[in-house]
Each structure stands twice: as C-alpha cells, then as structure tokens.
Design a protein around this motif. Structure first.
Motif, mmCIF file in Angstrom:
data_model
loop_
_atom_site.group_PDB
_atom_site.id
_atom_site.type_symbol
_atom_site.label_atom_id
_atom_site.label_comp_id
_atom_site.label_asym_id
_atom_site.label_seq_id
_atom_site.Cartn_x
_atom_site.Cartn_y
_atom_site.Cartn_z
ATOM 1 N N LEU A 1 -6.308 8.285 17.760
ATOM 2 C CA LEU A 1 -6.136 8.918 16.450
ATOM 3 C C LEU A 1 -4.667 9.151 16.124
ATOM 4 C CD1 LEU A 1 -9.174 11.348 16.599
ATOM 5 C CD2 LEU A 1 -8.892 9.397 15.048
ATOM 6 N N LEU A 2 -3.879 9.532 17.103
ATOM 7 C CA LEU A 2 -2.447 9.735 16.869
ATOM 8 C C LEU A 2 -1.785 8.436 16.419
ATOM 9 C CD1 LEU A 2 0.044 11.608 17.059
ATOM 10 C CD2 LEU A 2 0.322 10.788 19.400
ATOM 11 N N LEU A 3 -2.106 7.352 17.100
ATOM 12 C CA LEU A 3 -1.531 6.050 16.756
ATOM 13 C C LEU A 3 -2.159 5.459 15.498
ATOM 14 C CD1 LEU A 3 -1.366 4.404 20.291
ATOM 15 C CD2 LEU A 3 0.512 5.444 18.991
ATOM 16 N N GLY A 4 -3.351 5.917 15.157
ATOM 17 C CA GLY A 4 -4.053 5.323 14.027
ATOM 18 C C GLY A 4 -4.607 3.968 14.383
ATOM 19 N N LEU A 5 -5.089 3.844 15.598
ATOM 20 C CA LEU A 5 -5.630 2.581 16.094
ATOM 21 C C LEU A 5 -7.136 2.736 16.299
ATOM 22 C CD1 LEU A 5 -5.151 -0.277 17.171
ATOM 23 C CD2 LEU A 5 -4.701 0.729 19.419
ATOM 24 N N ALA A 6 -7.912 1.826 15.735
ATOM 25 C CA ALA A 6 -9.377 1.895 15.824
ATOM 26 C C ALA A 6 -9.875 3.252 15.338
ATOM 27 C CB ALA A 6 -9.843 1.607 17.251
ATOM 28 N N ILE A 7 -9.370 3.656 14.190
ATOM 29 C CA ILE A 7 -9.674 4.989 13.657
ATOM 30 C C ILE A 7 -11.167 5.172 13.444
ATOM 31 C CG2 ILE A 7 -9.359 6.578 11.718
ATOM 32 C CD1 ILE A 7 -6.556 5.291 11.359
ATOM 33 N N ARG B 1 -8.337 4.688 6.705
ATOM 34 C CA ARG B 1 -6.941 4.288 6.561
ATOM 35 C C ARG B 1 -6.093 5.472 6.108
ATOM 36 N NH1 ARG B 1 -8.898 0.909 9.131
ATOM 37 N NH2 ARG B 1 -9.253 -1.239 8.595
ATOM 38 N N SER B 2 -4.932 5.600 6.739
ATOM 39 C CA SER B 2 -3.990 6.644 6.373
ATOM 40 C C SER B 2 -2.581 6.154 6.675
ATOM 41 C CB SER B 2 -4.294 7.943 7.129
ATOM 42 O OG SER B 2 -4.211 7.739 8.523
ATOM 43 N N PRO B 3 -1.579 6.782 6.081
ATOM 44 C CA PRO B 3 -0.199 6.366 6.353
ATOM 45 C C PRO B 3 0.146 6.503 7.837
ATOM 46 C CG PRO B 3 -0.287 7.887 4.497
ATOM 47 C CD PRO B 3 -1.655 7.859 5.113
ATOM 48 N N PHE B 4 1.111 5.723 8.250
ATOM 49 C CA PHE B 4 1.643 5.780 9.615
ATOM 50 C C PHE B 4 0.577 5.480 10.663
ATOM 51 C CE2 PHE B 4 3.892 9.012 7.024
ATOM 52 C CZ PHE B 4 5.060 8.294 6.820
ATOM 53 N N SER B 5 -0.265 4.506 10.366
ATOM 54 C CA SER B 5 -1.305 4.123 11.323
ATOM 55 C C SER B 5 -1.183 2.641 11.640
ATOM 56 C CB SER B 5 -2.703 4.423 10.777
ATOM 57 O OG SER B 5 -3.030 3.547 9.722
ATOM 58 N N ARG C 1 -5.376 -1.370 1.082
ATOM 59 C CA ARG C 1 -6.688 -0.757 1.207
ATOM 60 C C ARG C 1 -7.687 -1.866 1.481
ATOM 61 N NH1 ARG C 1 -7.916 4.219 -1.151
ATOM 62 N NH2 ARG C 1 -9.871 3.331 -1.791
ATOM 63 N N LEU C 2 -8.685 -1.585 2.291
ATOM 64 C CA LEU C 2 -9.728 -2.563 2.557
ATOM 65 C C LEU C 2 -10.849 -2.406 1.546
ATOM 66 C CD1 LEU C 2 -9.851 -2.373 6.432
ATOM 67 C CD2 LEU C 2 -8.564 -3.944 5.001
ATOM 68 N N GLU C 3 -11.597 -3.485 1.332
ATOM 69 C CA GLU C 3 -12.673 -3.438 0.330
ATOM 70 C C GLU C 3 -13.694 -2.348 0.624
ATOM 71 O OE1 GLU C 3 -11.162 -7.608 -0.135
ATOM 72 O OE2 GLU C 3 -12.120 -6.758 1.620
ATOM 73 N N ASP C 4 -13.960 -2.038 1.907
ATOM 74 C CA ASP C 4 -14.990 -1.055 2.222
ATOM 75 C C ASP C 4 -14.532 0.370 1.897
ATOM 76 O OD1 ASP C 4 -13.153 -0.746 4.261
ATOM 77 O OD2 ASP C 4 -14.645 -0.717 5.859
ATOM 78 N N GLU C 5 -13.284 0.542 1.492
ATOM 79 C CA GLU C 5 -12.791 1.873 1.142
ATOM 80 C C GLU C 5 -12.757 2.091 -0.364
ATOM 81 O OE1 GLU C 5 -9.604 3.496 3.965
ATOM 82 O OE2 GLU C 5 -9.025 1.439 3.523
#
Length: 170
Positions: free
Chosen positions: A75-81, A150-154, A164-168
């Motif tokens: 979560l900190l890295l924003g990886l595989a959120i 999705r969020s900044p700094f990820s 942004r991805l289509e699913d969002e």
C-alpha cells in the motif's frame, strides 16, 4: 449540476485515495510491528480466541505480522493496490468475526490487534465494540481502495502511464 459534482469528485478522489492508501498502510505497519518482535506472543494472542488448535494458532500468529507488514509495503508503494485492499478487507472481516465470536462466547481477551493480546487480567473489561467499530472503519477504507485503487505517487498509476483505467470511470 451533476457534471460539476462529477468533476469535483474526479479532482478529490485521487487525493482521498492517497490518504486512504497511506492510512491503511500505516495501520498494517503498526499492527505488524507490534507483533513481529515476539512471534510466540502473537501465537498466544491468536490462541486466546479459542478457535484453532494451539499449533494452528501459533502458526497463524507467527505469519500474521509478516502478512500485515507486506500489506503495508504494497500500500505504501502503491503496488497491487486492489489485491492489497482485497486481502485487507478479507482480514478485517475475519478480525471482526473473531472479535465478535470472543464477545458472544464471553471471553475476556485483548484482541491483539496492536498489542501482544491474549487473556485479560482479572477485573479488566474487554473493549470489543470499539475494536469492532475501528475494524469496520478499516474495512471501509479497504473497500474504497477496491473501488478506486489508483492514487498519486503509486507504482500502479505509474505503470498505467498515469492514466485512469476504464474500470474506474463509473
């Protein structure tokens, strides 16, 4: 009117997502770091729920801090959120069920969420309702990240090209 509300949400949501992601990462780091120094105590805390045989509880207690810290790192890295949020939500549901079970069965234990946990001393009163409400709050945070990962700094956002991805979109 709807368009302007949508536009405001589109501006706020990524930054709210960042706050939720970092907040949940901090929760997992805090929970894992309180247990990792004494894995035997973590096993005893799981055993205090009287759900699993001792050896199973001990194994769960030994693994739990590593899982919690790994979730915090992701979560900190924003990886595989979305994956980290899904596992977080599942764990919160399990924690809520475990605490509720202890409450219903009249056990007097410390949940061990951010401490060594285990049976409470004679005369101490468990605080199950605040623990359940706290975990519901964390569950809501995880659900938010499941819906809007999705969020900044990820790393996830960077890998998606910052788009942004289509699913969002909805």
């Amino acid at each position: 009117m709807v368009t302007s509300a949508r536009a405001r949400w589109d501006l706020v949501q990524p930054w709210l997502g960042l706050a939720v992601r970092l907040g949940l990462a901090a929760v997992w780091f805090w929970a894992g770091s309180t247990k990792i120094g004494d894995l035997a105590a973590a096993g005893r805390a799981v055993n205090a729920y009287q759900i699993f045989p001792f050896d199973v509880a001990r194994a769960i207690g030994a693994a739990q801090p590593f899982v919690e810290i790994a979730l915090g790192v992701l979560l900190l890295l924003g990886l595989a959120i979305r994956l980290a949020a899904g596992i977080s939500a599942l764990l919160m549901l399990l924690f809520i069920a475990g605490i509720s079970s202890a409450w219903i069965r009249g056990l007097a234990i410390d949940c061990g969420c951010f401490s060594e946990g285990g049976p409470l001393a004679v005369g101490q009163t468990p605080s199950y309702l605040p623990e359940i409400l706290r975990d519901i709050g964390f569950l809501i945070m995880a659900a938010f990240l499941l819906r809007w990962p999705r969020s900044p700094f990820s790393i996830d956002r960077w890998m998606a090209g910052g788009q942004r991805l289509e699913d969002e979109d909805e």
